[in-house]
Design a protein around this motif. Structure first.
Motif, PDB file in Angstrom:
ATOM      1  N   THR A 110     -12.304   0.203 -10.296  1.00  0.00           N
ATOM      2  CA  THR A 110     -11.331  -0.843 -10.622  1.00  0.00           C
ATOM      3  C   THR A 110     -10.837  -0.820 -12.066  1.00  0.00           C
ATOM      4  O   THR A 110      -9.838  -1.469 -12.376  1.00  0.00           O
ATOM      5  CB  THR A 110     -11.958  -2.234 -10.360  1.00  0.00           C
ATOM      6  OG1 THR A 110     -13.144  -2.378 -11.159  1.00  0.00           O
ATOM      7  CG2 THR A 110     -12.331  -2.388  -8.893  1.00  0.00           C
ATOM      8  N   GLN A 113      -7.029   0.303 -12.744  1.00  0.00           N
ATOM      9  CA  GLN A 113      -6.034  -0.665 -12.304  1.00  0.00           C
ATOM     10  C   GLN A 113      -6.016  -1.896 -13.196  1.00  0.00           C
ATOM     11  O   GLN A 113      -4.946  -2.415 -13.534  1.00  0.00           O
ATOM     12  CB  GLN A 113      -6.299  -1.068 -10.842  1.00  0.00           C
ATOM     13  CG  GLN A 113      -5.938  -0.009  -9.812  1.00  0.00           C
ATOM     14  CD  GLN A 113      -6.942   1.123  -9.749  1.00  0.00           C
ATOM     15  OE1 GLN A 113      -8.049   1.020 -10.282  1.00  0.00           O
ATOM     16  NE2 GLN A 113      -6.575   2.223  -9.117  1.00  0.00           N
ATOM     17  N   LYS A 275       5.793   5.151  -8.001  1.00  0.00           N
ATOM     18  CA  LYS A 275       4.485   4.648  -8.434  1.00  0.00           C
ATOM     19  C   LYS A 275       3.385   5.442  -7.748  1.00  0.00           C
ATOM     20  O   LYS A 275       3.410   5.648  -6.536  1.00  0.00           O
ATOM     21  CB  LYS A 275       4.351   3.156  -8.104  1.00  0.00           C
ATOM     22  CG  LYS A 275       3.034   2.551  -8.577  1.00  0.00           C
ATOM     23  CD  LYS A 275       3.011   1.064  -8.303  1.00  0.00           C
ATOM     24  CE  LYS A 275       1.654   0.467  -8.647  1.00  0.00           C
ATOM     25  NZ  LYS A 275       1.305   0.624 -10.048  1.00  0.00           N
ATOM     26  N   SER A 277       0.029   6.629  -6.037  1.00  0.00           N
ATOM     27  CA  SER A 277      -1.053   6.138  -5.189  1.00  0.00           C
ATOM     28  C   SER A 277      -2.138   7.201  -5.157  1.00  0.00           C
ATOM     29  O   SER A 277      -1.996   8.283  -5.747  1.00  0.00           O
ATOM     30  CB  SER A 277      -0.539   5.868  -3.768  1.00  0.00           C
ATOM     31  OG  SER A 277      -0.133   7.083  -3.153  1.00  0.00           O
ATOM     32  N   VAL A 278      -3.225   6.904  -4.464  1.00  0.00           N
ATOM     33  CA  VAL A 278      -4.314   7.875  -4.392  1.00  0.00           C
ATOM     34  C   VAL A 278      -3.834   9.176  -3.760  1.00  0.00           C
ATOM     35  O   VAL A 278      -4.176  10.274  -4.215  1.00  0.00           O
ATOM     36  CB  VAL A 278      -5.506   7.292  -3.597  1.00  0.00           C
ATOM     37  CG1 VAL A 278      -6.586   8.352  -3.395  1.00  0.00           C
ATOM     38  CG2 VAL A 278      -6.088   6.082  -4.318  1.00  0.00           C
ATOM     39  N   ILE A 419      -0.224   8.235 -13.714  1.00  0.00           N
ATOM     40  CA  ILE A 419      -1.326   8.325 -12.751  1.00  0.00           C
ATOM     41  C   ILE A 419      -2.674   8.063 -13.411  1.00  0.00           C
ATOM     42  O   ILE A 419      -3.710   8.172 -12.774  1.00  0.00           O
ATOM     43  CB  ILE A 419      -1.366   9.697 -12.045  1.00  0.00           C
ATOM     44  CG1 ILE A 419      -1.728  10.810 -13.057  1.00  0.00           C
ATOM     45  CG2 ILE A 419      -0.078   9.993 -11.325  1.00  0.00           C
ATOM     46  CD1 ILE A 419      -2.176  12.098 -12.395  1.00  0.00           C
ATOM     47  N   THR A 422      -4.925   5.318 -11.687  1.00  0.00           N
ATOM     48  CA  THR A 422      -5.483   5.724 -10.390  1.00  0.00           C
ATOM     49  C   THR A 422      -6.418   6.918 -10.535  1.00  0.00           C
ATOM     50  O   THR A 422      -7.549   6.900 -10.041  1.00  0.00           O
ATOM     51  CB  THR A 422      -4.343   6.069  -9.419  1.00  0.00           C
ATOM     52  OG1 THR A 422      -3.464   4.955  -9.309  1.00  0.00           O
ATOM     53  CG2 THR A 422      -4.891   6.410  -8.041  1.00  0.00           C
ATOM     54  N   SER A 425      -9.559   6.078 -12.636  1.00  0.00           N
ATOM     55  CA  SER A 425     -10.537   5.314 -11.843  1.00  0.00           C
ATOM     56  C   SER A 425     -11.299   6.226 -10.899  1.00  0.00           C
ATOM     57  O   SER A 425     -12.517   6.103 -10.729  1.00  0.00           O
ATOM     58  CB  SER A 425      -9.815   4.224 -11.045  1.00  0.00           C
ATOM     59  OG  SER A 425      -9.309   3.223 -11.893  1.00  0.00           O
ATOM     60  N   LEU A 426     -10.572   7.159 -10.256  1.00  0.00           N
ATOM     61  CA  LEU A 426     -11.227   8.105  -9.354  1.00  0.00           C
ATOM     62  C   LEU A 426     -12.239   8.957 -10.102  1.00  0.00           C
ATOM     63  O   LEU A 426     -13.392   9.102  -9.660  1.00  0.00           O
ATOM     64  CB  LEU A 426     -10.168   9.001  -8.696  1.00  0.00           C
ATOM     65  CG  LEU A 426     -10.714  10.150  -7.833  1.00  0.00           C
ATOM     66  CD1 LEU A 426     -11.472   9.593  -6.629  1.00  0.00           C
ATOM     67  CD2 LEU A 426      -9.573  11.057  -7.373  1.00  0.00           C
TER      68      LEU A 426
END
Length: 489
Positions: A110, A113, A275, A277-278, A419, A422, A425-426
């Motif tokens: 999290t 984000q 935008k 995304s994963v 990015i 995202t 965070s990954l």
């Protein structure tokens, strides 16, 4: 910047005739930087002086890194005291020790984000609150449940700080200082862990938890006086605030027109993309940067560092060496080496430090394996404790020199800002999952083979060297925008 009418409106058009940034252009001493190193590369001007605010902001940010280290190191010196006072079994304490990584995984998932949504400064305030809750829960704990709640809450803050601190520092630091300042993230991690080891020898475990609140308070106070990340403000479209923040971190008399134009141009190009995304992380444009960012996090942990840090005391005891002497030496060497490495990160470069660090970790793992092999087969029993000591010290001395700090620096450098939330965070979540996996399996693997576990760590570090040679670029002396553009093509 002092006022709007002091600023040059006519020479710094960033994106055609759409707008003119309010940037002061002042003649000052400068240096020329050759991008290619052969005299034919791109040359630009940058200030030779660095305002105090960059250093102060870095110090405030790395208070979060100290929390990271304090939570990692807390479980090693407090094991006997907590188990005796609260009557915990070995299984319950193993859960207490490793569950911090579960909280860190949640923080990692999290953190990107949250930092993208509310900004780097406000995110650090949120994560400080979690750390404070964690330490207070441990301080007041009367059983295993409260201890575990404290570790999960603190782990959440720890995992989130592991992302936002290097990102914030990389985004405010000038190119020629970015590596050194970002390495302070690892310096304070090592300092936090080392202080936990050292103070844990003399302080009761409850007092040690209470003492760890001090850096949280310092950071909350310091955040009131530091600027937001200029790059985050530019991404949000807050252009006036972006110009003010950039001028503050570069100094009021510094010409920031080139840097501002480069940042805005790169962000404008990224803003035209959808935008992220994963699933977008697997697009060809981002594959290399994501593989580098996530891959380094995997190899950083699978090399065994969480096992060494979480069970340093028990490793020394198992090898027949004094726990207090071993952990004290461990703590001192760890801090000294990471400070030494910080002085060379912008001179030697990222890639050489990674290779030297991983090589040292292989040697340390092999020495530890040899020590436990001798002990298991009753061979050279007097040499076994000495080999274990040298093996662990070589390992923990090698890790912060490169593999500790550089993966976080490279994550902040290679991931494009659109990015970064995202993908960051990954990468952080993967790092903490691997950290939990190594810490949780350490006891089981050491029961399987007291020396075989260290051979596995040596093999993982050998794979790290191959990965670095084949995929990791050198980023020394290059702007974030240039690095990200080259890696994404």
């Amino acid at each position: 910047m002092s006022s709007r009418h002091d600023m040059d409106r006519g020479e710094n058009d960033v994106d055609g005739d759409r707008r003119e940034p309010l940037l002061r252009v002042i003649e000052q001493p400068s240096i020329l930087i050759d991008r290619e190193g052969d005299g034919g590369g791109q040359v630009y001007r940058c200030a030779t002086r660095h305002p105090w605010l960059v250093y102060f902001s870095t110090v405030v940010a790395v208070c979060g890194s100290y929390q990271f280290g304090a939570y990692i190191g807390y479980s090693s010196p407090t094991q006997s005291g907590i188990m005796q006072d609260l009557g915990l079994s070995s299984a319950e304490y193993s859960l207490f020790s490793s569950i911090v990584n579960f909280g860190a995984m949640l923080g990692g998932i999290t953190s990107g984000q949250i930092a993208d949504l509310i900004g780097r400064k406000r995110a650090m305030v949120v994560f400080d609150v979690f750390c404070i809750i964690g330490w207070l829960a441990i301080f007041f704990a009367q059983g295993a449940l409260a201890l575990d709640i404290g570790r999960v809450a603190g782990g959440y803050g720890m995992g989130a700080f592991s992302y936002v601190v290097p990102i914030y520092i990389a985004e405010i630091a000038p190119t020629e200082l970015r590596g050194t300042l970002t390495t302070l993230h690892q310096v304070l991690i090592s300092t936090g862990a080392s202080m936990a080891y050292l103070l844990g020898v003399v302080l009761p475990w409850r007092v040690l938890a209470l003492a760890a609140l001090f850096p949280c308070v310092l950071q909350l106070l310091g955040i009131c006086f530091i600027p937001e990340s200029p790059r985050w403000l530019a991404k949000r479209g807050e252009l006036k605030e972006f110009e003010v923040a950039l001028q503050r971190v570069r100094g009021k008399d510094t010409d920031v027109s080139f840097e501002a134009a480069e940042i805005l141009s790169f962000i404008e190009e990224l803003q035209q993309l959808p935008k992220a995304s994963v699933l977008d992380l697997f697009r060809r444009r981002y594959q290399r940067s994501v593989i580098i960012g996530v891959g380094l996090m995997v190899f950083q942990q699978l090399g065994g560092i969480s096992g060494f840090t979480s069970y340093a005391s028990s490793i020394f005891v198992s090898a027949g060496f004094s726990s207090s002497i071993g952990t004290t030496t461990y703590a001192c060497i760890q801090v000294a080496v990471v400070i030494f490495g910080a002085n060379f990160i912008d001179r030697a470069g990222r890639k050489p430090l990674l290779l030297v660090s991983a090589s040292g970790m292989i040697l340390g793992s092999l020495l530890a394996a040899l020590s436990f092999y001798f002990k298991a087969h009753a061979v050279a029993t007097k040499a076994s404790p000495v080999l274990a000591l040298f093996g662990i010290l070589v390992y923990v001395g090698s890790f912060p020199a490169g593999m500790g700090a550089v993966p976080w620096i490279l994550m902040a450098e290679v991931l494009p800002i659109n990015i970064k939330g995202t993908a960051g965070s990954l990468a952080t979540a993967v790092n903490w999952f691997c950290s939990w996996l190594v810490a949780y399996t350490f006891i089981f693997l050491s029961d399987w083979s007291s020396y075989g576990i260290f051979l596995l760590y040596a093999a993982a570090n050998a794979l790290t060297i191959i990965f670095v040679i084949l995929l990791v670029p050198e980023t020394k002396g290059r702007s974030l925008e240039e690095i990200q553009a080259s890696v994404s093509t």
